[in-house]
Write an enzyme that holds these catalytic residues in place. Sequence first.
Site, mmCIF file in Angstrom:
data_model
loop_
_atom_site.group_PDB
_atom_site.id
_atom_site.type_symbol
_atom_site.label_atom_id
_atom_site.label_comp_id
_atom_site.label_asym_id
_atom_site.label_seq_id
_atom_site.Cartn_x
_atom_site.Cartn_y
_atom_site.Cartn_z
ATOM 1 N N SER A 124 0.917 -1.135 -0.015
ATOM 2 C CA SER A 124 -0.214 0.072 0.050
ATOM 3 C C SER A 124 0.995 1.184 0.096
ATOM 4 O O SER A 124 2.115 1.387 0.718
ATOM 5 C CB SER A 124 -0.993 0.039 1.186
ATOM 6 O OG SER A 124 -1.551 1.350 1.409
ATOM 7 N N TYR A 149 -2.119 -0.630 10.936
ATOM 8 C CA TYR A 149 -2.091 -1.170 9.573
ATOM 9 C C TYR A 149 -0.964 -0.852 8.778
ATOM 10 O O TYR A 149 -0.412 -1.985 8.218
ATOM 11 C CB TYR A 149 -3.448 -0.698 8.799
ATOM 12 C CG TYR A 149 -3.491 -0.952 7.690
ATOM 13 C CD1 TYR A 149 -3.789 -2.137 7.060
ATOM 14 C CD2 TYR A 149 -3.327 -0.004 6.631
ATOM 15 C CE1 TYR A 149 -3.936 -2.582 5.685
ATOM 16 C CE2 TYR A 149 -3.545 -0.374 5.127
ATOM 17 C CZ TYR A 149 -3.838 -1.646 4.770
ATOM 18 O OH TYR A 149 -3.938 -1.840 3.316
ATOM 19 N N LYS A 153 2.028 -3.517 6.775
ATOM 20 C CA LYS A 153 2.396 -3.651 5.652
ATOM 21 C C LYS A 153 3.663 -3.637 5.321
ATOM 22 O O LYS A 153 4.711 -4.326 4.547
ATOM 23 C CB LYS A 153 1.533 -2.735 4.609
ATOM 24 C CG LYS A 153 -0.074 -2.934 4.597
ATOM 25 C CD LYS A 153 -0.098 -4.131 3.570
ATOM 26 C CE LYS A 153 -1.619 -4.525 3.597
ATOM 27 N NZ LYS A 153 -1.685 -5.758 2.931
HETATM 28 P P1 NAD Z 1 -11.111 -6.835 1.488
HETATM 29 O O1 NAD Z 1 -11.407 -6.736 3.080
HETATM 30 O O2 NAD Z 1 -12.289 -6.512 0.793
HETATM 31 O O3 NAD Z 1 -10.362 -8.211 1.047
HETATM 32 C C1 NAD Z 1 -9.581 -8.964 1.791
HETATM 33 C C2 NAD Z 1 -10.092 -10.320 2.005
HETATM 34 O O4 NAD Z 1 -9.478 -11.199 2.698
HETATM 35 C C3 NAD Z 1 -11.569 -10.496 2.372
HETATM 36 O O5 NAD Z 1 -12.277 -11.182 1.690
HETATM 37 C C4 NAD Z 1 -11.298 -11.041 3.799
HETATM 38 O O6 NAD Z 1 -12.394 -12.065 4.158
HETATM 39 C C5 NAD Z 1 -10.102 -11.913 3.514
HETATM 40 N N1 NAD Z 1 -9.325 -12.347 4.612
HETATM 41 C C6 NAD Z 1 -8.787 -11.518 5.624
HETATM 42 N N2 NAD Z 1 -8.096 -12.184 6.582
HETATM 43 C C7 NAD Z 1 -7.923 -13.539 6.089
HETATM 44 C C8 NAD Z 1 -7.260 -14.576 6.608
HETATM 45 N N3 NAD Z 1 -6.519 -14.672 7.719
HETATM 46 N N4 NAD Z 1 -7.465 -15.819 5.853
HETATM 47 C C9 NAD Z 1 -7.991 -15.817 4.790
HETATM 48 N N5 NAD Z 1 -8.713 -14.667 4.071
HETATM 49 C C10 NAD Z 1 -8.579 -13.472 4.756
HETATM 50 O O7 NAD Z 1 -10.039 -5.773 1.036
HETATM 51 P P2 NAD Z 1 -9.499 -5.196 -0.385
HETATM 52 O O8 NAD Z 1 -9.661 -3.819 -0.466
HETATM 53 O O9 NAD Z 1 -10.038 -6.190 -1.417
HETATM 54 O O10 NAD Z 1 -7.948 -5.360 0.117
HETATM 55 C C11 NAD Z 1 -7.200 -6.507 -0.356
HETATM 56 C C12 NAD Z 1 -5.772 -6.290 0.065
HETATM 57 O O11 NAD Z 1 -5.099 -4.979 -0.587
HETATM 58 C C13 NAD Z 1 -5.256 -6.324 1.561
HETATM 59 O O12 NAD Z 1 -4.276 -6.837 2.076
HETATM 60 C C14 NAD Z 1 -5.093 -4.812 1.756
HETATM 61 O O13 NAD Z 1 -4.488 -4.349 2.844
HETATM 62 C C15 NAD Z 1 -4.618 -4.215 0.503
HETATM 63 N N6 NAD Z 1 -4.685 -2.795 0.328
HETATM 64 C C16 NAD Z 1 -6.046 -2.481 0.062
HETATM 65 C C17 NAD Z 1 -6.445 -1.087 -0.295
HETATM 66 C C18 NAD Z 1 -7.664 -0.309 -0.277
HETATM 67 O O14 NAD Z 1 -7.909 0.668 -0.257
HETATM 68 N N7 NAD Z 1 -8.901 -1.039 -0.456
HETATM 69 C C19 NAD Z 1 -5.248 -0.166 -0.526
HETATM 70 C C20 NAD Z 1 -3.967 -0.593 -0.622
HETATM 71 C C21 NAD Z 1 -3.841 -1.869 -0.110
HETATM 72 C C1 WQD Z 2 -9.489 9.723 1.007
HETATM 73 C C2 WQD Z 2 -9.660 11.295 1.304
HETATM 74 C C3 WQD Z 2 -10.162 12.071 3.148
HETATM 75 C C4 WQD Z 2 -13.800 9.777 4.050
HETATM 76 C C5 WQD Z 2 -6.770 4.871 3.079
HETATM 77 C C6 WQD Z 2 -5.926 4.136 3.764
HETATM 78 C C7 WQD Z 2 -4.672 3.773 2.907
HETATM 79 C C8 WQD Z 2 -5.121 3.021 1.660
HETATM 80 C C9 WQD Z 2 -6.469 3.587 1.329
HETATM 81 C C10 WQD Z 2 -5.159 0.544 2.294
HETATM 82 C C11 WQD Z 2 -8.976 11.777 2.352
HETATM 83 C C12 WQD Z 2 -11.207 12.224 2.686
HETATM 84 C C13 WQD Z 2 -12.743 10.098 3.479
HETATM 85 C C14 WQD Z 2 -14.962 10.520 4.469
HETATM 86 C C15 WQD Z 2 -13.417 12.376 3.580
HETATM 87 N N1 WQD Z 2 -5.733 1.651 2.242
HETATM 88 N N2 WQD Z 2 -12.486 11.608 3.321
HETATM 89 N N3 WQD Z 2 -14.691 11.799 4.048
HETATM 90 O O1 WQD Z 2 -7.030 7.908 3.613
HETATM 91 O O2 WQD Z 2 -6.198 8.130 1.482
HETATM 92 O O3 WQD Z 2 -6.377 6.076 2.432
HETATM 93 O O4 WQD Z 2 -7.297 3.963 2.041
HETATM 94 O O5 WQD Z 2 -4.038 0.407 2.315
HETATM 95 O O6 WQD Z 2 -3.955 3.022 3.869
HETATM 96 O O7 WQD Z 2 -5.318 4.989 4.900
HETATM 97 O O8 WQD Z 2 -8.164 6.858 1.826
HETATM 98 O O9 WQD Z 2 -10.579 6.838 1.098
HETATM 99 O O10 WQD Z 2 -10.114 7.073 3.542
HETATM 100 O O11 WQD Z 2 -9.562 9.030 2.231
HETATM 101 O O12 WQD Z 2 -13.416 13.655 3.372
HETATM 102 O O13 WQD Z 2 -15.734 10.331 4.823
HETATM 103 O O14 WQD Z 2 -11.056 11.449 1.481
HETATM 104 O O15 WQD Z 2 -9.854 12.828 4.344
HETATM 105 O O16 WQD Z 2 -8.647 13.112 1.940
HETATM 106 P P1 WQD Z 2 -6.843 7.484 2.485
HETATM 107 P P2 WQD Z 2 -9.845 7.423 2.144
#
Ligand code: NAD
Ligand code: WQD
Length: 338
Positions: A124, A149, A153
């Site tokens: 991330s 979190y 990562k």
């Molecule tokens: P999500 O929660 O929708 O998907 C994660 C899935 O993993 C879920 O279906 C959950 O049930 C499963 N899971 C959790 N723990 C588990 C375990 N111990 N064993 C088996 N399954 C398990 O999240 P997502 O948005 O699809 O994110 C996927 C990955 O990408 C995550 O690792 C997240 O940290 C990373 N990521 C997400 C974002 C984002 O904003 N969505 C941004 C950067 C990185």
């Molecule tokens: C985006 C913008 C908020 C909600 C997070 C995690 C990051 C990654 C992605 C996993 C910001 C603003 C948000 C709301 C708002 N996840 N906002 N009202 O914070 O960039 O990233 O998700 O790895 O680790 O920190 O994403 O969508 O929460 O926010 O004004 O109700 O929207 O302040 O500027 P963020 P976000």
Amino acid sequence: MKVLVTGGLGYIGSHTCVQLIAAGYTPVVLDNLHNSKLGVVSHLKKILDQDVQYYVGDIRDRQLLQSIFAEHDIKAVIHFAGLKAVGESVEKPLEYYENNVYGTLALVQEMKAAGIKSIIFSSSATVYGDPEEIPIRETTATGATTNPYGRSKYMVEECLKDLHIADPDWSITLLRYFNPVGSHPSGLLGEDPQGIPNNLMPFIAQVAVGRREQLAVFGNDYPTKDGTGVRDYIHVMDLADGHIAALQHVSDKAGVHIYNLGTGTGTSVLEMVAAFSDACGHPIKYQICERRPGDIAECWADPSKAKADLKWQAQYGIAEMTADTWRWQSNYPNGFSD
Ligand code: NAD
Ligand code: WQD
């Protein structure tokens, strides 16, 4: 070629399964349903017109991993499984380290025992903390993370780098996602957050469909184009394709391969609100509120390394991200519970 997809019923994992099959791969999904629903499976079938093989189970269940690796000739693992809510990670750090860090170690140890040495890990942009430069490059310093979190990562990235030092045969791909949003264009698959959404796009979508009254905009006094936070939103289908590109170009090459997956463009909160209003055809009600603790003013990626090495670049802009999200949210106002 079979690929184990941990967390494959989640938001990004399910979209990646669609693109894996389209590209000729066979995903084998492992998901414990902690943050997803089994209903995803039937939606995948509607899109793909075929079944996706899945196991309901945990990445920390070593016996289950052993039996999956014995049963299937898995060539690579795409590892999405994990917990991802920043605020919750502050409340429950041990759960986050247990699932994200220990869970990854269990997975990788069982991969090693099975002779599988190729992993694509969901990292991330959070590993950059408050970034020292924008746009963010892969060489920008990591580690000054601001919550458990983000630290989980960063820790996994460091563990996997050390694994490669110890055994250079491994192919370790660290994909640092920026802000994934959007849905499958069919409107059959999308993000289905449980409880109050933490992230901007699902919150706006729930306001648009009438599930929530208004959006709280967290601060309009940042040093950005309109005072609201600026992020690099990337369409989940582009993100899914980034994993296919990584499979095709680097997952069979030993090394540590690190890529930013973003568009290179920053969008403010108010720009996103305006784009979503266009997509859904009515104004999104919002109120300016206090800044959210821990938020940074702005960040976006330099995605040129992925373009050069993976021949991948994002295709979709904010108009597609909002239109596709709206199609999903208006078809399924209550997500997979519908
Ligand atoms: P999500 O929660 O929708 O998907 C994660 C899935 O993993 C879920 O279906 C959950 O049930 C499963 N899971 C959790 N723990 C588990 C375990 N111990 N064993 C088996 N399954 C398990 O999240 P997502 O948005 O699809 O994110 C996927 C990955 O990408 C995550 O690792 C997240 O940290 C990373 N990521 C997400 C974002 C984002 O904003 N969505 C941004 C950067 C990185
Ligand atoms: C985006 C913008 C908020 C909600 C997070 C995690 C990051 C990654 C992605 C996993 C910001 C603003 C948000 C709301 C708002 N996840 N906002 N009202 O914070 O960039 O990233 O998700 O790895 O680790 O920190 O994403 O969508 O929460 O926010 O004004 O109700 O929207 O302040 O500027 P963020 P976000």
